[in-house]
Design a protein around this motif. Structure first.
Motif, mmCIF file in Angstrom:
data_model
loop_
_atom_site.group_PDB
_atom_site.id
_atom_site.type_symbol
_atom_site.label_atom_id
_atom_site.label_comp_id
_atom_site.label_asym_id
_atom_site.label_seq_id
_atom_site.Cartn_x
_atom_site.Cartn_y
_atom_site.Cartn_z
ATOM 1 N N GLU A 102 -6.434 -9.420 -6.725
ATOM 2 C CA GLU A 102 -7.195 -8.259 -6.765
ATOM 3 C C GLU A 102 -8.680 -8.488 -7.286
ATOM 4 O O GLU A 102 -9.694 -7.706 -6.710
ATOM 5 C CB GLU A 102 -6.548 -7.027 -7.590
ATOM 6 C CG GLU A 102 -5.289 -6.380 -6.990
ATOM 7 C CD GLU A 102 -4.518 -5.823 -7.850
ATOM 8 O OE1 GLU A 102 -4.744 -5.809 -8.961
ATOM 9 O OE2 GLU A 102 -3.331 -5.615 -7.502
ATOM 10 N N ARG A 133 -6.143 3.781 0.757
ATOM 11 C CA ARG A 133 -7.000 3.451 -0.570
ATOM 12 C C ARG A 133 -5.366 3.138 -1.579
ATOM 13 O O ARG A 133 -4.401 3.653 -1.270
ATOM 14 C CB ARG A 133 -7.207 4.461 -1.105
ATOM 15 C CG ARG A 133 -8.703 4.791 -0.501
ATOM 16 C CD ARG A 133 -9.310 6.021 -1.128
ATOM 17 N NE ARG A 133 -10.800 6.609 -0.226
ATOM 18 C CZ ARG A 133 -11.492 7.466 -0.742
ATOM 19 N NH1 ARG A 133 -10.989 8.526 -1.245
ATOM 20 N NH2 ARG A 133 -12.617 7.599 0.136
ATOM 21 N N GLY A 134 -5.751 2.007 -2.393
ATOM 22 C CA GLY A 134 -4.705 1.672 -3.299
ATOM 23 C C GLY A 134 -3.939 0.509 -2.873
ATOM 24 O O GLY A 134 -2.814 0.157 -3.668
ATOM 25 N N LEU A 138 0.913 -1.182 -0.008
ATOM 26 C CA LEU A 138 -0.074 0.099 0.073
ATOM 27 C C LEU A 138 1.055 1.229 -0.190
ATOM 28 O O LEU A 138 1.707 1.489 0.867
ATOM 29 C CB LEU A 138 -0.978 0.095 1.101
ATOM 30 C CG LEU A 138 -1.878 1.276 1.352
ATOM 31 C CD1 LEU A 138 -2.897 1.126 0.421
ATOM 32 C CD2 LEU A 138 -2.383 1.227 2.691
ATOM 33 N N PRO A 139 0.745 2.235 -1.098
ATOM 34 C CA PRO A 139 1.624 3.113 -1.117
ATOM 35 C C PRO A 139 1.185 4.224 0.229
ATOM 36 O O PRO A 139 -0.148 4.297 0.712
ATOM 37 C CB PRO A 139 1.313 4.002 -2.389
ATOM 38 C CG PRO A 139 0.002 3.505 -2.612
ATOM 39 C CD PRO A 139 -0.134 2.128 -2.239
ATOM 40 N N GLY A 194 -2.646 -3.278 -2.842
ATOM 41 C CA GLY A 194 -2.257 -4.219 -4.083
ATOM 42 C C GLY A 194 -1.352 -5.297 -3.787
ATOM 43 O O GLY A 194 -0.998 -5.566 -2.500
ATOM 44 N N ASP A 224 -1.172 10.364 0.479
ATOM 45 C CA ASP A 224 -0.322 11.781 -0.208
ATOM 46 C C ASP A 224 -1.009 12.724 0.817
ATOM 47 O O ASP A 224 -1.813 12.519 1.836
ATOM 48 C CB ASP A 224 -0.876 12.042 -1.444
ATOM 49 C CG ASP A 224 -2.679 12.099 -1.610
ATOM 50 O OD1 ASP A 224 -3.021 12.673 -0.460
ATOM 51 O OD2 ASP A 224 -3.292 11.808 -2.515
ATOM 52 N N HIS A 261 3.651 -1.874 3.078
ATOM 53 C CA HIS A 261 2.153 -1.785 3.456
ATOM 54 C C HIS A 261 2.074 -0.368 4.265
ATOM 55 O O HIS A 261 2.321 -0.662 5.601
ATOM 56 C CB HIS A 261 1.602 -2.939 3.815
ATOM 57 C CG HIS A 261 -0.139 -2.851 3.972
ATOM 58 N ND1 HIS A 261 -0.796 -2.096 4.592
ATOM 59 C CD2 HIS A 261 -1.004 -3.554 2.978
ATOM 60 C CE1 HIS A 261 -1.945 -2.082 4.219
ATOM 61 N NE2 HIS A 261 -2.227 -3.014 3.268
ATOM 62 N N THR A 291 -12.130 -7.874 -4.647
ATOM 63 C CA THR A 291 -13.062 -7.038 -5.117
ATOM 64 C C THR A 291 -14.421 -7.704 -5.257
ATOM 65 O O THR A 291 -15.369 -7.325 -4.484
ATOM 66 C CB THR A 291 -13.008 -6.122 -6.535
ATOM 67 O OG1 THR A 291 -11.684 -5.625 -6.634
ATOM 68 C CG2 THR A 291 -14.048 -5.492 -7.127
ATOM 69 N N THR A 307 2.300 -6.939 -4.627
ATOM 70 C CA THR A 307 3.422 -6.780 -5.689
ATOM 71 C C THR A 307 4.382 -7.948 -5.714
ATOM 72 O O THR A 307 4.712 -8.629 -4.666
ATOM 73 C CB THR A 307 4.324 -5.511 -5.160
ATOM 74 O OG1 THR A 307 3.611 -4.311 -5.028
ATOM 75 C CG2 THR A 307 5.791 -5.353 -5.905
ATOM 76 N N ARG A 362 -9.330 7.118 3.807
ATOM 77 C CA ARG A 362 -8.710 7.577 2.742
ATOM 78 C C ARG A 362 -7.263 7.400 2.661
ATOM 79 O O ARG A 362 -6.469 7.456 1.526
ATOM 80 C CB ARG A 362 -8.944 9.218 2.696
ATOM 81 C CG ARG A 362 -10.251 9.706 2.513
ATOM 82 C CD ARG A 362 -10.462 11.470 2.630
ATOM 83 N NE ARG A 362 -11.733 11.555 2.896
ATOM 84 C CZ ARG A 362 -12.451 12.544 1.836
ATOM 85 N NH1 ARG A 362 -11.585 12.301 0.500
ATOM 86 N NH2 ARG A 362 -13.567 12.585 2.014
#
Length: 466
Positions: free
Chosen positions: A381, A313-314, A259-260, A316, A263, A330, A385, A318, A310
């Motif tokens: 993924e 989010r994102g 998980l990035p 995935g 921001d 993560h 979902t 790797t 928030r």
């Protein structure tokens, strides 16, 4: 919080049909599973049946992936964590492997599961059921006095679980001082690991957890209160996944859950939300520390937890085989992490476990594992979902059944997230997450809402500000 409501409804056949969930396995996969049970698990393994493992799962669970035993060392602690060795039963690229890749994970519905593997394996020969000699991937993780791992190893073993517990029972036993010796150290080690998680910056959202219950022919909604045992047990699973990630990174081959970092806009948004909700956020307090210190029963805290989604989010998967990827951590866990503790229920865990077993044994990672890696992110993924949609649809269905016939009734609610003329609300009794129309709704506000529509066929309910 713990509340419930009941309604007579049907089954979840419509949910299964809407999402095209399979109702059986192909004959070739069933034949292969039955043959695997007959043949028994492959591979040599050490005998660890003298370790008094126990399992902690939801009541009635049969697909038992994990068993644990905690003990004290002179300089800290030892965690023995046994994981179902599913890889010892499946034939690579065989019929059962193929269908597992298509499914991705077990889908949980209130009236029965859609399992990743046939139940002769997932609830039988491969499950770590009590009083049975079982094949396992046995993790041995030594921790120092602060709860930091100092060594980690995994090998194939024979184990035997001596007891099957659920979370509430273990919590009650610990509270009463009569816990099983294998979990005596769970509060101590779990608390240390939780403190370390907060220091790392791990984000935990204490949002209400809806669940479906059934009493006879009546479906009900309940609000599950997370016990301390839930949190401590989760920390052991996270610890194992973090150790697995480090093994993969050192070997430069693996599959990570990533998980990035959030921001700056998301973090600034959360600061503004906290201020608007009247939640004091001292400059020296991290996001993890703030969220961990909030009372989930406070309406303002619930709203902030919702806003904090928030930050997560994102997520995935790797994969890497050779050069390390740019993103290996993560952000929600604040560490590198890999799924390895639930192979009966999640596809990717089997491959992660096989990599760690090979690396720790000083052997090359199998070609069939390496060949599968590139496809795993897409498979997982997609299934993640689908699982989220199935879970939400099941809850929406029960909400509609519970509220049917109550149009015009009013309920107390908390505003979790608000926009111009509509808001996401949480109703404690019955425990419902829904949307409500109305002007001027504010996050964290306690309001009175009126039920305006119920459609059990479309699984929809609607509210407005009373």
């Amino acid at each position: 919080m713990d509340s419930s409501a009941n309604a007579t409804g049907g089954d979840f056949a419509r949910v299964r049909a809407d999402f095209d969930l399979p109702d059986q396995f192909p004959p070739a996969a069933l034949t292969e599973a039955e043959q695997a049970v007959s043949d028994g698990p492959r591979g040599s393994r050490v005998d660890a049946t003298d370790i008094p493992f126990v399992t902690i799962d939801p009541p009635g669970a049969k697909d038992l992936d994990q068993a644990l035993c905690l003990s004290r060392l002179e300089g800290g602690y030892r965690l023995h964590y046994a994981i179902a060795d599913l890889g010892a039963f499946l034939v690579p690229d065989g019929a059962l492997d193929t269908v597992a890749r298509e499914r991705g994970q077990t889908m949980y519905l209130p009236d029965g599961n859609v399992p990743l593997h046939p139940t002769v394996l997932s609830e039988g020969a491969a499950s770590l059921l009590p009083d049975e000699r079982r094949a396992a991937a046995l993790w041995t993780i030594d921790l120092d006095t602060e709860g930091q791992p100092v060594s980690a190893d995994v090998k194939r073993a024979w184990i035997r679980s001596v007891a099957q517990f659920d979370y509430a029972t273990v919590q009650a036993d610990i509270d009463a001082g009569r816990e099983h010796p294998s979990v005596t150290l769970l509060p101590e080690v779990g608390s240390l690991r939780r403190s370390l998680a907060i220091k790392r910056g791990a984000v935990e959202l204490q949002l209400p957890e809806q669940d479906v219950d059934k009493d006879g022919d009546t479906w009900g909604l309940v609000l599950r209160t997370r016990t301390a045992v839930d949190a401590w047990n989760a920390e052991l699973s996270l610890l194992t996944g973090m150790c697995a990630a480090q093994i993969m990174l050192r070997a430069k081959v693996g599959v990570l859950r990533t998980l990035p970092p959030a921001d700056d806009n998301a973090v600034e948004w959360l600061h503004r939300s906290a201020a608007a909700l009247g939640i004091e956020w001292p400059p020296s307090t991290s996001t993890a520390e703030l969220l961990a210190g909030l009372d989930p029963a406070d309406p303002a805290a619930l709203a902030l937890f919702m806003d904090a989604t928030r930050l997560l989010r994102g997520a995935g998967y790797t994969v890497f085989d050779g050069d390390l990827p740019e993103l290996v951590t993560h952000a929600g866990i604040a560490a590198a992490y890999a799924h390895v503790t639930a192979p009966l229920r999640r596809l990717v865990d089997r491959f992660g476990t096989e990599i760690c077993l090979a690396v720790c044994a000083g052997e090359p990672v199998a070609d069939w594992v390496r060949a599968a890696l590139p496809a795993l992110p897409g498979l997982m993924e997609s299934s993640d979902t689908l699982a989220a949609k199935v879970d939400r649809a099941s809850l929406d269905q029960v909400e509609a059944w519970v509220l049917e016939g109550k149009v015009g009734a009013e309920f107390d609610a908390v505003v979790l997230r608000a926009e111009a003329t509509v808001a996401e609300i949480f109703i404690p009794t019955p425990p419902v997450l829904a949307k409500a129309a109305g002007e001027g709704l504010r996050e964290g506000e306690s309001v009175r809402v009126r039920l305006t529509a119920v459609d059990p066929v479309r699984r929809r309910v609607a509210f407005e500000r009373a």
